[in-house]
Design an enzyme around this catalytic site. Sequence first.
Site, PDB file in Angstrom:
ATOM      1  CG  ASP A 132       2.074  -7.285  -1.768  1.00 21.37           C
ATOM      2  OD1 ASP A 132       3.634  -7.924  -2.706  1.00 21.37           O
ATOM      3  OD2 ASP A 132       1.575  -6.225  -1.767  1.00 21.37           O
ATOM      4  CG  ASP A 176       5.861  -3.018  -5.384  1.00 22.23           C
ATOM      5  OD1 ASP A 176       6.129  -2.911  -6.173  1.00 22.23           O
ATOM      6  OD2 ASP A 176       5.472  -2.662  -4.090  1.00 22.23           O
TER       7      ASP A 176
HETATM    8  N1  GLY Z   1       5.003  -2.987  -1.709  1.00 20.77           N
HETATM    9  C1  GLY Z   1       4.343  -1.832  -1.576  1.00 20.77           C
HETATM   10  C2  GLY Z   1       4.674  -1.051  -0.437  1.00 20.77           C
HETATM   11  O1  GLY Z   1       5.900  -1.471  -0.953  1.00 20.77           O
HETATM   12  O2  GLY Z   1       4.714  -0.065  -0.152  1.00 20.77           O
END
Ligand code: GLY
Length: 370
Positions: free
Chosen positions: A89, A150
């Site tokens: 992320d 994601d």
């Molecule tokens: N990237 C983690 C979520 O969307 O909760």
Amino acid sequence: MIEWYDEAWEQAIKKVSQISNRIEDTFPHVSIEGQYNSERSGFWTAGFWPGLLWLIYKETQDENIKKYAVSCEMQLDKDLHNFVGIHHDVGFMWILSSVAHYKLLKDEESRKRGLIAASHLAGRFNIKGNFIRAWTDKVYADSQGWAIIDCIMNVPLLYWASEELNDPRFKHIAMAHTETVMNEFIRNDGSVHHIVCFDPESGERVGALGGQGYSEESAWARGAAWAIYGLSIGYGYTKDKRYLDKAKQVAHFFIANLPEDKLPCWDFRAPKEHRDGKDSSAAACAASGLLELCKYLDGIERDFYHEKAEEILHSLYENYGAWGDEEEALITMGTVNYTRSKYVNTPIIYGDYFFVEALAKLKGEEELFW
Ligand code: GLY
């Protein structure tokens, strides 16, 4: 004529400016009993508060707002350079802190931070399976072959790095990962898997997992929102029409499954007894993604997605906005993780971020941070 979103924008600026006096340079994640908590800086949500501050700074040039955003960015340096614990992320974290700072004020140190983060992300690419690996062994011991939807929102960091360095290597990785997303994550009906697992040695697909969705066959709402937005951004960088078509396919699934008030269930296929959890963050992210999609369309097609985005945002503003002093957050009713009973029907910082970002777009902003 004053539109509802002009009024919403004014309210958002006022409220973020106000709450910044208490939140300062901490890292809010969810609001509990009216007040945002503070997460550790290495958590994946650490970019959303500085990102929100930069959105407001762009309009107000308020030096206090800038000071807090810069301080958040500097605190992230320890996570950037520690390496241990760094995860997929990095896009969410450094696009909305360093890249935003660089795009607005041409800060050279911020540019370097963005490029280091992009190198971390590129280093997570599994060449056999053509995917960017999610998480770390410490979070999930057997996740060496896992990829998650994601991450389509992290790959814009790679496109940006390629443009900055005039070197397509990063873009090649972004496109290889996107190919996997289009082939392995998006089902024919436009619904989206959260986790797809590959053998990390051979790269063979071995299955899918429900992840934050109800099950392997279900349709996690925020996952669909990530796909709409991430694929639309990817189209902007590559002009590969297949990305646009896939973004539309997921958009249709998302729009078709919205209830009257446009607040999605946390999973569009959750069984009846589990439909009490709603996710405004998925709605806000999808709306901003639909507006991104509109940038690349025209005529009645553009009008259709624009209208849907506006309907979602208007409902969030009217029905789920918290415009009084009793709540620090802007938008209520988000869900972090329903299956783990973690923050259900709660305000979440990324719901607020995407709501304000989408308002900026409704007001005519074309170039923001992704
Ligand atoms: N990237 C983690 C979520 O969307 O909760």
